[in-house]
Design an enzyme around this catalytic site. Structure first.
Site, PDB file in Angstrom:
ATOM      1  CD  GLU A 340      -2.625  -1.168   2.647  1.00 19.59           C
ATOM      2  OE1 GLU A 340      -3.830  -1.445   2.614  1.00 19.59           O
ATOM      3  OE2 GLU A 340      -2.012  -0.908   3.721  1.00 19.59           O
ATOM      4  CB  CYS A 341       0.598   4.356   0.041  1.00 18.56           C
ATOM      5  SG  CYS A 341       0.790   6.119  -0.316  1.00 18.56           S
ATOM      6  N   GLY A 342       3.324   3.701   0.333  1.00 21.36           N
ATOM      7  CA  GLY A 342       4.764   3.671   0.504  1.00 21.36           C
ATOM      8  C   GLY A 342       5.357   2.326   0.137  1.00 21.36           C
ATOM      9  CG  MET A 345       5.595   5.265  -3.476  1.00 20.91           C
ATOM     10  SD  MET A 345       5.413   6.526  -2.186  1.00 20.91           S
ATOM     11  CE  MET A 345       6.934   7.443  -2.406  1.00 20.91           C
ATOM     12  N   GLY A 441      -0.511  -0.731  -4.868  1.00 18.37           N
ATOM     13  CA  GLY A 441      -1.061   0.532  -5.354  1.00 18.37           C
ATOM     14  C   GLY A 441      -1.142   1.554  -4.244  1.00 18.37           C
TER      15      GLY A 441
END
Length: 481
Positions: A340-342, A345, A441
């Site tokens: 998720e998110c971080g 990335m 994502g």
């Protein structure tokens, strides 16, 4: 869950504001710490999707905080989660978010006020009094009358300039309304908890936590009638027993549990405790891992990469080439990975931050870059559009996003799992890149609003584990049924 009486008693108070930055976090932290110091077992809650405030509340109360939000999961689960703590705690301190009546639409849907009505929780409004006096009485009166069935039990003045300023505002509110003034905080020169682009700075970036909480609790103790706040909390109404289980996810029975690694370090640490508990209840053993250490990991059968601040540790993530190679091998072998998110990335090829480009894990063929303004912020409604290990096709899930990064120059052959009815995602209303048994994502989910995510995650981990035990070269692509 066993109940001591036929009614649940749970003293509670909600700290709300007229807007973000009103001072409700400081008051919530101060009250949580002071009640804890009085010998009370405090259960902190944070309204809305938020990790950082919730973590600070956990530290202040020395007890883990839970998030409550009627958008992220159904009202019945909001109630059952909240009341499940009633027999084991002396008081609930609930911190609101944004303005008291602010929701996702003109009706204030999913606002702090709506949550207070659901929980029948009295509200104490923290109001920023900068450059205002008698007008604040009109504001308080308006809040009192704006929505029915809202128990506005008191106000705390914040950012007051001096005794004369405090006296005029207090007298005005008490003359024109029946809302008591419970305290008045002076202007403070420095925020005891500095902020950055996503809100308060992480507790992991402070070495002097006790000094911070001592400063905050003294500020609140010296300027707020804490006994009156406690009295208001104790007069909150009782509730009928809640019979619904707080976690209705099916428990997976297996004597030899699959192990799911959860990355928790200075780079990634955004997790809802209920998500982790849902994985445990579904049959997984959890183990904490770090991306910042070159030591070998123990055997895992699934990996959960939450959000966080990978940009603050980008150099260390870049330099840990041993771990990046290991993760590439594991993902190619079919290890179930949810990011998720971080975490997403980190799985990308690179991260650009402050005019530098850092190498990330390189599992997904995308590059991300941090910007000065949010690239996605708010609630997410997603429809599952592609086969994956975690959700059945066609399922609707709710979540949220808050990211200052976005992807650059996306390749054409990406496979996306989520079609968003609400939210920004990775690009053009799409989110959740799928690769082998990886789903990554910008969307954060809460287990109570994500169907059988936890159960499916554990099943996928067990399939992977069995493939390892049978010496298969790789685990097949897993599709949720």
């Amino acid at each position: 869950m066993e109940h001591k009486t036929d009614k649940l008693i749970f003293p509670r108070i909600t700290l709300a504001g007229l807007k973000g930055g009103s001072g409700k976090t400081i008051v919530s932290l101060g009250l949580s710490r002071l009640f804890f110091q009085k010998g009370l077992k405090v259960k902190p809650f944070k309204k809305g999707p938020d990790y950082i405030d919730a973590k600070w509340l956990s530290l202040a109360a020395e007890n883990s905080a839970s998030n409550l939000d009627p958008f992220l999961f159904p009202v019945s689960k909001v109630q059952s989660l909240f009341w499940s703590f009633a027999n084991f705690h002396d008081i609930a301190v609930i911190e609101g978010n944004r303005g008291l009546f602010d929701g996702k639409d003109v009706h204030g849907s999913y606002s702090t006020a709506e949550l207070c009505r659901i929980l029948q929780a009295p509200v104490v409004l923290v109001i920023d009094c900068t450059k205002v006096t008698r007008t604040m009485a009109a504001v308080v009166l308006g809040c009192k009358l704006f929505e029915e069935d809202l128990n506005l039990a008191g106000v705390i003045l914040n950012q007051t300039a001096g005794q004369r300023h405090r006296t005029i505002i207090r007298n005005s509110i008490e003359q024109y309304t029946d809302v008591p003034v419970l305290g008045a905080l002076p202007k403070i020169r420095h925020n005891p908890i500095p902020e950055r682009h996503m809100g308060l700075i992480s507790d992991q970036e402070h070495a002097d936590l006790e000094d911070i909480f001592q400063s905050i609790s003294k500020l609140v103790e010296d300027n707020v009638d804490t006994d009156k706040v406690l009295e208001i909390a104790r007069h909150a109404p009782c509730a009928a027993p809640v019979h619904e289980e707080t976690n209705s996810l099916h428990k997976f029975h297996n004597h030899d549990k699959p192990t799911i690694g959860v990355v928790r370090d200075k780079a990634l640490w955004f997790y809802y405790e209920e998500n982790l508990e849902a994985l445990r209840q579904s049959g997984a053993g959890l183990i904490d891992l770090t991306l910042l250490d070159k030591k070998d990991w123990p055997e895992i059968h699934g990996l959960y990469l939450g959000g966080g601040f990978p940009e603050t540790m980008a150099q260390a993530l870049d330099e840990n080439t041993i771990l990046k190679k290991r993760l590439k091998i594991l993902s190619a072998r079919g290890l179930p990975i949810y990011a998720e998110c971080g975490g997403f990335m980190y799985l990308a090829e690179s991260l650009e931050y402050e005019d530098r480009c850092f190498s990330m894990a390189g599992i997904l063929p995308v590059r991300t870059k941090l910007f000065k303004k949010p690239q996605g912020h708010g609630y997410v409604q997603a429809r599952v559009a592609r086969k994956n290990p975690f959700y059945p096709v066609g399922e609707l899930i709710t979540g949220h996003e808050f990211h200052y990064s976005r992807c650059l120059e996306l390749p054409d052959n990406l496979s996306f799992c989520f079609e968003l009815d609400r939210g920004v995602g990775i690009a053009d209303g799409l989110d959740g890149i799928c690769y082998r048994n990886v789903l990554a994502g910008y969307t954060h989910i809460h287990a109570f609003g994500a169907g059988k995510w936890a159960e499916n995650f554990v099943k996928a981990a067990l399939i992977y584990k069995n493939s390892v035990l049978s010496n298969q070269e790789s685990c097949p692509d897993i599709h949720c049924q």
